[in-house]
Each structure stands twice: as C-alpha cells, then as structure tokens.
Design an enzyme around this catalytic site. Structure first.
Site, PDB file in Angstrom:
ATOM      1  N   ILE A 151     -33.051 -42.014   0.245  1.00 26.73           N
ATOM      2  CA  ILE A 151     -33.841 -40.765   0.530  1.00 26.73           C
ATOM      3  C   ILE A 151     -35.136 -40.715   0.251  1.00 26.73           C
ATOM      4  O   ILE A 151     -35.799 -41.152  -0.770  1.00 26.73           O
ATOM      5  CB  ILE A 151     -33.056 -39.657  -0.700  1.00 26.73           C
ATOM      6  CG1 ILE A 151     -31.469 -39.661  -0.671  1.00 26.73           C
ATOM      7  CG2 ILE A 151     -33.702 -38.177  -0.620  1.00 26.73           C
ATOM      8  CD1 ILE A 151     -30.914 -39.079   0.748  1.00 26.73           C
ATOM      9  N   GLU A 152     -36.049 -40.300   1.188  1.00 27.24           N
ATOM     10  CA  GLU A 152     -37.264 -40.386   1.472  1.00 27.24           C
ATOM     11  C   GLU A 152     -38.076 -39.151   1.748  1.00 27.24           C
ATOM     12  O   GLU A 152     -39.304 -39.200   1.667  1.00 27.24           O
ATOM     13  CB  GLU A 152     -37.642 -41.574   2.360  1.00 27.24           C
ATOM     14  CG  GLU A 152     -37.033 -42.962   2.070  1.00 27.24           C
ATOM     15  CD  GLU A 152     -37.386 -44.061   2.908  1.00 27.24           C
ATOM     16  OE1 GLU A 152     -38.696 -44.185   3.296  1.00 27.24           O
ATOM     17  OE2 GLU A 152     -36.670 -44.948   3.542  1.00 27.24           O
TER      18      GLU A 152
END
Length: 296
Positions: A151-152
C-alpha cells in the site's frame, strides 16, 4: 568432576561467543507480474531461487470501485486471459513456494472507505483468489496462499480492518498468510496501524527509494539502524527489501559483495530475520539472485 573458576569462565565465554555468532537462515521473495522480461510464473518458480512469489498487482479496488488486476502485459484479465495462471500457481506451490496476491502498488486506484468496506474487499479476495468460490476468478481455480499488502497511495485508513477480516478466514481450515511491504522509514505511513495487529507472517521492508534509511555507497549505517528499529518493533519475520539491479529502482541498490560481506552477516543475527525480498526480476541480465542466494 567439579568445575574450576577458569573452566566456568571458559564455558561462559564460549556460550556468549556462540550466541554472538548465531546466524539465521532465510529465503528469497520476489514480485512477479510487472516486468515484461521476467518470463512466465512457471519459469520464475522453476529457477529454484525463491521461497515466496508475490503476483502483482490487484491495483484497483475498494470504495465502490470494480476490482482490477494488472499483470504488466503477461495476460489480459478483462478477457479472462489470466485464468491459465492456475497451472503455473499450482506448479509453484507443488515446489513448496508460497504464492501471494499483492494488492496496491505505486500506481493504482485503491482505498478503503470504512470497516464495512474493508470486510467487503476481504470477502472479494477470499472468493476470487483464496479458498472461497466465485464464477469469475481472475486467476482461475488455483487457491493462493495469502494476500500481500503493498500500500503506497491513497488513504491510510482501515488497512488494519482488512488484515483482521482476512485473518478471520484462516478459521475455515486453511491458513491465509498475510505479508506486507512497508517503506523503511518507521513507522510506515500507510501500514503502521495494520502491522500493529501482529497478524502479518512476513514483512518485506523496502530499503530502497528511501534516502533516510537505504544503503548509499560506503555507508551501511542508515540501513542497519532502520533494520534494528523494525526488528525491535514488529513481531513478524522481517525481510530486507532491495532492488534486484541498479536499474530496478531510483536508489538503494546494494552490490552483491557489499550485501554478502557487510550487511547480511549483521542482520542474520536477528531471530526475526526472514530473508531478502527482491523487486523486479533482472536475473537474466545480472545474475544477482544467483550470486546472493547461498548467503541468504
């Protein structure tokens, strides 16, 4: 025979030395699906180099979005062209390799709007990639081993709820493995709360494209200090996440001789050491994985 003070001191010294020299073995994890030259999934697993393969990425989901998987041109999920990967997945698993679906990525449209939305996404993942049932499973009928959180972008909320919801499916007879790929700056902005749940089996920390905590030429201190922070804070197996070549990331590549002589001998002393995660498959060009495998 009674021990003399000298023999007792020697025994203590040897015990301390053995403790200091303890080195834990690890494996290599790889991301597959985003590089056109990486070969098929079967070819990747048949190299015998990897213990974990993350199929990347499911990069559209949550908050009412229709889920979409992007495998970088390997196949077209819109026309059910990726269902044949079931054969590849089972081949990998038959070799003892854990195959995960990685959700998120640096480019995508994803977020969770609430705890109910997190449960909805968990249900989708269970039915379409894990042990549930759906008439339209994008990767066919193979059952993946778990979900990787990469998750970025987007919102930082409710990823802990998603982890709990997915973990709950393990009670149905087959363990759902959870892994995560946070940035090396601690705590990770997106996954900090999720990692606090203690539900993640493996955490491959990205020690690249992060100047404050990555290797730079002649300087291992920033990386090792960050490694110590992670291993003292997270109750999971920690992997050293690296680019597989200097071309695979903007910074943080570690030459094989530096990695095997200066970094791995230090981090392998930790009982939380899990191995090395490599981003982007450049082995055909550099042989990087082959060079480091015996040292991991």
């Amino acid at each position: 025979m009674a021990r003399t003070p000298q023999s007792t001191a020697l025994l203590i010294s040897l015990s301390v030395l053995a403790f200091l020299q303890t080195s834990y073995a690890g494996g290599i994890a790889i991301y597959w699906g985003q590089n056109g030259i990486e070969g098929t999934l079967t070819e990747t697993c048949n190299t015998g180099k990897y213990s974990y393969v993350n199929i990347a990425f499911l990069n559209t989901f949550g908050n009412g979005r229709t889920p979409e998987i992007n495998l970088g041109g390997h196949c077209d999920p819109a026309s059910n062209g990726c269902t044949s990967l079931s054969t590849d997945i089972r081949n990998c698993q038959n070799r003892g390799i854990k195959v995960m679906l990685s959700i998120g990525g640096a480019d995508g449209s994803y977020s969770l709007s609430s705890s109910k939305d997190a449960q909805k996404v968990a249900n989708y993942l269970w039915n379409n990639f894990l042990g549930g049932h759906s008439s339209s499973r994008p990767l066919g009928d193979a059952v993946l081993d778990g979900i990787d959180f990469n998750i970025e972008v987007g919102s930082t909320k409710y990823w802990d709820n998603l982890a709990r919801a997915l973990s709950g499916f393990s009670k149905r007879g087959r363990k759902v493995y959870l892994t995560a790929a946070p940035q090396c700056a601690f705590p990770d902005r997106f996954l900090g709360a999720a990692l606090k749940t203690g539900l993640f089996d493996h955490v491959w920390v990205q020690f690249y494209n992060n100047a404050p905590c990555q290797y730079t030429t002649g300087n291992t201190n920033k990386l090792l200090n960050s490694w110590n922070r992670w291993t003292s804070s997270i109750n999971s197996r920690i992997f050293l996440g690296l680019p597989a070549s200097s071309a695979a990331a903007g910074g943080g590549f570690i030459p094989a001789d530096v990695l095997t002589s200066q970094i791995l001998p230090v981090i392998k002393r930790s009982p939380k050491y899990g191995g090395v995660m490599l981003w982007s498959y450049y082995d055909d060009q550099s042989g990087y994985t082959s060079t480091i495998k015996s040292s991991v």
